[in-house]
Design an enzyme around this catalytic site. Structure first.
Site, mmCIF file in Angstrom:
data_model
loop_
_atom_site.group_PDB
_atom_site.id
_atom_site.type_symbol
_atom_site.label_atom_id
_atom_site.label_comp_id
_atom_site.label_asym_id
_atom_site.label_seq_id
_atom_site.Cartn_x
_atom_site.Cartn_y
_atom_site.Cartn_z
ATOM 1 N N CYS A 95 -23.317 12.595 29.443
ATOM 2 C CA CYS A 95 -24.099 11.534 28.828
ATOM 3 C C CYS A 95 -24.720 11.978 27.500
ATOM 4 O O CYS A 95 -24.027 12.050 26.500
ATOM 5 C CB CYS A 95 -25.141 10.998 29.809
ATOM 6 S SG CYS A 95 -25.834 9.395 29.325
ATOM 7 N N HIS A 185 -21.945 9.376 34.577
ATOM 8 C CA HIS A 185 -22.754 10.350 35.320
ATOM 9 C C HIS A 185 -22.068 10.746 36.629
ATOM 10 O O HIS A 185 -22.268 10.092 37.653
ATOM 11 C CB HIS A 185 -24.130 9.763 35.637
ATOM 12 C CG HIS A 185 -25.069 9.742 34.478
ATOM 13 N ND1 HIS A 185 -25.873 10.821 34.161
ATOM 14 C CD2 HIS A 185 -25.318 8.799 33.542
ATOM 15 C CE1 HIS A 185 -26.603 10.533 33.089
ATOM 16 N NE2 HIS A 185 -26.278 9.317 32.693
ATOM 17 N N GLU A 187 -22.880 13.082 38.493
ATOM 18 C CA GLU A 187 -23.892 13.619 39.411
ATOM 19 C C GLU A 187 -24.673 12.513 40.125
ATOM 20 O O GLU A 187 -25.372 12.780 41.112
ATOM 21 C CB GLU A 187 -24.859 14.550 38.667
ATOM 22 C CG GLU A 187 -25.971 13.878 37.877
ATOM 23 C CD GLU A 187 -25.542 13.332 36.522
ATOM 24 O OE1 GLU A 187 -26.430 13.069 35.696
ATOM 25 O OE2 GLU A 187 -24.324 13.156 36.283
#
Length: 233
Positions: A95, A185, A187
């Site tokens: 990001c 993202h 994660e």
């Protein structure tokens, strides 16, 4: 076994962090081996950026800051990133990190002309991804979690585009032999995505019900972290 450095470019909302921890924790949770040497460097708190080599690997987190603000910590990180490329230190930039990596190598990052991309979205691999060491095992079309207002508007001249969607033509790229940027993202999980939608809706006019209805687990995009670990850690 290599040392892993997670460069922390900011923190999530306090309301999320209090109960669900922070960016670096979500990254570590997705790794198979949680007992390796992991060093978290908080660049907003002026943590020292070390001189790394091929026995190290780096993951850059997201941030609520904007790359175009060129804060002092961000400029310091920006000047550090090309050194990693030159030394072929394995790097995954997420990001904000993705945008800063592109900028550090001569690309252009800034506000997206159509505004924010938020929620679970579909992303498509480009033809180049079929031969890419990190992306080749992903499905051609997959879902990923996103939350960003700025984006990579122009890739660096030596970068290879790997993934895109209707909103963002540069969702992922590779530069050199072992450095990648991803706008999405890997994660995040479904719960974190929904919490972001709710938090952002406090200041922006979002269709929260629709966005949350489209939210889902994104195991394919999470493979990016697992493959990075398998290949380089």
């Amino acid at each position: 076994m290599k040392n892993l450095y997670i460069v922390k470019c900011g923190s999530t909302f306090d309301s999320i962090k209090d109960d669900f921890r922070d960016f670096e924790d979500w990254i570590i949770e997705k790794l198979e081996d949680k007992n390796r040497d992991i060093f978290v460097l908080d660049v907003q708190k002026d943590d020292f950026l070390p001189n790394l080599g091929k026995n190290d690997a780096v993951i850059i987190t997201g941030s609520h800051s904007m790359v175009t603000n060129e804060e002092s910590w961000s400029l310091k990180l920006e000047s550090w990133l090309p050194k990693l490329i030159d030394k072929e230190v394995p790097l995954l930039a997420i990001c904000y990190g993705h945008q800063l990596l592109a900028k550090s190598l001569g690309g252009v990052s800034g506000y997206h002309e159509t505004g924010m991309e938020i929620g679970t979205v579909e992303i498509s691999l480009d033809e180049n991804a079929k031969e890419d060491e990190l992306f080749s095992k992903l499905e051609n079309n997959f879902k990923a979690h996103t939350i960003h207002s700025q984006t990579v508007l122009e890739l660096p001249k030596n970068a290879v585009r790997l993934a895109s969607n209707n909103h963002d033509k540069n969702h992922s790229f590779r530069v050199g032999s072992c450095a990648w940027g991803v706008q999405f993202h890997p994660e995040f999980d479904e719960n974190i995505m929904n919490l972001y939608i709710s938090e952002v809706s406090k200041n922006k006019d979002l269709d929260v019900k629709e966005l949350i209805s489209k939210s889902e687990n994104t195991k394919t995009s999470t493979l990016i972290l697992k493959e990075f670990e398998r290949l380089f850690l």
